[in-house]
Design an enzyme around this catalytic site. Structure first.
Site, PDB file in Angstrom:
ATOM      1  N   CYS A  27     -50.437  11.815  -7.635  1.00  0.00           N
ATOM      2  CA  CYS A  27     -50.879  10.753  -6.727  1.00  0.00           C
ATOM      3  C   CYS A  27     -52.140  10.170  -7.340  1.00  0.00           C
ATOM      4  O   CYS A  27     -52.149   9.802  -8.515  1.00  0.00           O
ATOM      5  CB  CYS A  27     -51.077  11.275  -5.310  1.00  0.00           C
ATOM      6  SG  CYS A  27     -52.094  12.763  -5.164  1.00  0.00           S
ATOM      7  N   SER A  28     -53.225  10.059  -6.599  1.00  0.00           N
ATOM      8  CA  SER A  28     -54.472   9.550  -7.176  1.00  0.00           C
ATOM      9  C   SER A  28     -55.209  10.658  -7.928  1.00  0.00           C
ATOM     10  O   SER A  28     -55.387  10.596  -9.140  1.00  0.00           O
ATOM     11  CB  SER A  28     -55.369   8.970  -6.074  1.00  0.00           C
ATOM     12  OG  SER A  28     -54.725   7.882  -5.430  1.00  0.00           O
TER      13      SER A  28
ATOM     14  N   GLY B 193     -54.358  14.091  -7.357  1.00  0.00           N
ATOM     15  CA  GLY B 193     -53.461  15.214  -7.554  1.00  0.00           C
ATOM     16  C   GLY B 193     -53.703  16.419  -6.680  1.00  0.00           C
ATOM     17  O   GLY B 193     -53.288  17.526  -7.038  1.00  0.00           O
ATOM     18  N   TRP B 194     -54.359  16.230  -5.509  1.00  0.00           N
ATOM     19  CA  TRP B 194     -54.599  17.409  -4.662  1.00  0.00           C
ATOM     20  C   TRP B 194     -54.155  17.205  -3.213  1.00  0.00           C
ATOM     21  O   TRP B 194     -54.265  18.122  -2.407  1.00  0.00           O
ATOM     22  CB  TRP B 194     -56.069  17.815  -4.693  1.00  0.00           C
ATOM     23  CG  TRP B 194     -57.070  16.731  -4.363  1.00  0.00           C
ATOM     24  CD1 TRP B 194     -57.029  15.867  -3.304  1.00  0.00           C
ATOM     25  CD2 TRP B 194     -58.251  16.416  -5.086  1.00  0.00           C
ATOM     26  NE1 TRP B 194     -58.113  15.025  -3.317  1.00  0.00           N
ATOM     27  CE2 TRP B 194     -58.898  15.348  -4.412  1.00  0.00           C
ATOM     28  CE3 TRP B 194     -58.851  16.938  -6.231  1.00  0.00           C
ATOM     29  CZ2 TRP B 194     -60.096  14.786  -4.854  1.00  0.00           C
ATOM     30  CZ3 TRP B 194     -60.041  16.362  -6.668  1.00  0.00           C
ATOM     31  CH2 TRP B 194     -60.639  15.310  -5.983  1.00  0.00           C
TER      32      TRP B 194
ATOM     33  N   ARG C  78     -51.196  14.399  -1.714  1.00  0.00           N
ATOM     34  CA  ARG C  78     -49.761  14.106  -1.711  1.00  0.00           C
ATOM     35  C   ARG C  78     -49.011  14.879  -2.783  1.00  0.00           C
ATOM     36  O   ARG C  78     -47.858  15.287  -2.579  1.00  0.00           O
ATOM     37  CB  ARG C  78     -49.556  12.596  -1.887  1.00  0.00           C
ATOM     38  CG  ARG C  78     -49.994  11.773  -0.705  1.00  0.00           C
ATOM     39  CD  ARG C  78     -50.125  10.298  -1.021  1.00  0.00           C
ATOM     40  NE  ARG C  78     -51.342  10.008  -1.783  1.00  0.00           N
ATOM     41  CZ  ARG C  78     -51.803   8.777  -2.004  1.00  0.00           C
ATOM     42  NH1 ARG C  78     -51.148   7.728  -1.527  1.00  0.00           N
ATOM     43  NH2 ARG C  78     -52.915   8.593  -2.688  1.00  0.00           N
TER      44      ARG C  78
ATOM     45  N   ARG D 293     -61.212  18.046   3.852  1.00  0.00           N
ATOM     46  CA  ARG D 293     -60.055  17.600   4.628  1.00  0.00           C
ATOM     47  C   ARG D 293     -60.013  18.251   6.017  1.00  0.00           C
ATOM     48  O   ARG D 293     -59.587  17.619   6.985  1.00  0.00           O
ATOM     49  CB  ARG D 293     -58.769  17.906   3.870  1.00  0.00           C
ATOM     50  CG  ARG D 293     -58.588  17.104   2.570  1.00  0.00           C
ATOM     51  CD  ARG D 293     -58.490  15.636   2.834  1.00  0.00           C
ATOM     52  NE  ARG D 293     -58.125  14.883   1.646  1.00  0.00           N
ATOM     53  CZ  ARG D 293     -58.826  13.886   1.151  1.00  0.00           C
ATOM     54  NH1 ARG D 293     -59.970  13.535   1.747  1.00  0.00           N
ATOM     55  NH2 ARG D 293     -58.426  13.224   0.097  1.00  0.00           N
TER      56      ARG D 293
END
Length: 275
Positions: free
Chosen positions: A163-164, A166-167, A169, A209
């Site tokens: 993804c952007s 990599g942690w 999606r 998150r």
């Protein structure tokens, strides 16, 4: 190759092997590989990118490669303005003859957070069908994971997922893909191992998150891991005899990620957990 290829990716998160699918045990010709990374850097990296392509070719062999960008197409194009972006299959074809590229169109972590907040507001206000948008996000995530499974099983191609950074999606898609394709990850020990290697060890930002006390920027909060657990619960609901664990175990895992009672989910990376 690994050292040089790391300069081609955002935050130097170069492609690493996370899973090997072997349709026929002990037959190396039938093995395909699941790799994961962050988005590529596209400015002034052409000379360095050759190292990465050679490295991936040495892993994938002649089976072919499918590059999976989890992001929406517009979002990936936008990153070009800041020196990042998406893959160029023409460069890979010099070393791997059969290369394809696919966008999955999964929303950014902040969109997931907004969707979750809207869900909670609708529940508290007694709105009809409060889960409608959240279920749409969930089905999209599960369908795209099935898409990756089909590439590995039906097309017999290795897959590179990113993804952007990599942690987020990337962890979701890689984890769900492995659960769908390999019954080991539907066992108790297998599921624990999956979370360890594809979430904790791969640097999912649990502190940011999940909004832990140590988090300095609560704008980074997003229920990415909770969304993954929910996706697993949906699979369990549909295939009730395929899992060794139950919903109570999923609830325990999810509550542990937020409670900060255990060190496994503390911090945003390995180094922070050592402090």
């Amino acid at each position: 190759f690994i050292h040089e290829s790391s300069h081609c990716r955002s935050r130097e998160r170069f492609p690493i092997l996370t899973y090997v699918y072997d349709s026929y045990e002990n037959d190396t010709n039938n093995k395909v590989y699941l790799l994961r990374s962050s988005q590529p850097l596209n400015i002034l990296t052409k000379s360095k990118s050759e190292y990465e392509h050679r490295y991936i070719a040495s892993v994938c062999g002649e089976k072919g490669l499918a590059i999976i960008d989890c992001r929406p197409k517009k979002g990936a194009f936008g990153y070009e303005l800041i020196g990042k972006g998406y893959e160029s299959t023409s460069d890979f074809k010099k070393f791997i003859p059969n290369v394809s590229f696919h966008f999955l169109g999964i929303k950014h972590a902040y969109k997931t957070r907004d969707c979750y907040c809207s869900l909670m507001r609708n529940i508290f206000h007694g709105k009809k069908h409060p889960f409608k948008k959240w279920k749409k996000y969930m089905m999209h995530l599960l369908c795209k994971s099935c898409y990756v499974v089909n590439i590995m099983k039906s097309a017999s191609k290795s897959v590179l997922v990113h993804c952007s950074d990599g942690w987020d999606r990337t962890s979701q898609i890689c984890s769900l893909t492995q659960m769908m394709i390999d019954p080991y990850y539907r066992t108790l020990n297998g599921f624990i191992e999956l979370i360890q290697k594809d979430w904790i060890d791969m640097g999912h930002m649990f502190c940011s998150r999940c909004g832990h006390v140590q988090c300095e920027n609560f704008d980074l909060m997003s229920p990415i891991f909770a969304q993954f657990i929910d996706a697993v619960a949906q699979l369990m609901n549909k295939y009730q005899t395929e899992f060794e664990f139950n919903l109570k175990f999923l609830q325990l895992i999810l509550s542990s990620a937020y409670s900060q009672l255990f060190g496994d989910f503390m911090g945003n990376n390995y180094n922070e957990r050592l402090e």
